[in-house]
Design a protein around this motif. Structure first.
Motif: not given
Length: 162
Positions: A103-110, A125-142
């Protein structure tokens, strides 16, 4: 200093000054979407054997106020395993309860754990499009989740301290 570094520095200063869990959650919401370029952000607390979605900043309501069993939730997986869950496609990752996402528009997440040595929360963190979260994004979230660990340690020393 690039924009993401500046945003994280601002978040660190804000998290150093929090005096309540609500202030911490507000600081995470204010920063999370920007540093990830995501469509939504969620803060999830561990409550016994459950994940409690306490806050979100998203383009549409997702799961705020909902509770899921730790073993049946991607945020629970991040807390139980003490590491980030990177999910480019929610439909093909067995850790994701697909029925909840229909029931959501979420397609990708970290989903990143908060707390040490035992995670007591998670930042998603959630994305509505299919996204391949890069290492920089994951590092910033962590990095943001680690700052939240420091804030939680000050707010609730017995919960997060080693």
């Amino acid at each position: 200093m690039d924009a993401h570094s500046a945003k994280l520095a601002s978040a660190r200063a804000r998290l150093l000054a929090v005096t309540s869990l609500d202030e911490m959650v507000s600081a995470l919401n204010a920063t999370g979407r920007e540093i990830a370029g995501s469509d939504g952000i969620a803060v999830v607390l561990r409550s016994g054997g459950f994940c409690h979605y306490v806050a979100e900043d998203a383009i549409m309501p997702l799961w705020r106020g909902s509770r899921f069993r730790l073993e049946e939730c991607i945020s629970g997986w991040a807390m139980l395993n003490g590491r980030a869950a990177v999910v480019p496609d929610v439909w093909s990752d067995l850790r994701v309860p697909v029925a909840v996402y229909k029931s959501s528009s979420v397609r990708s997440l970290v989903m990143t754990p908060i707390g040490t040595p035992i995670p007591v929360a998670a930042l998603g963190a959630y994305w509505c499009a299919s996204v391949e979260p890069d290492d920089g994004t994951v590092r910033r979230l962590q990095a943001l989740a680690d700052m939240a660990t420091e804030a939680l340690t000050r707010l609730q020393p017995s919960t997060c301290a080693a």
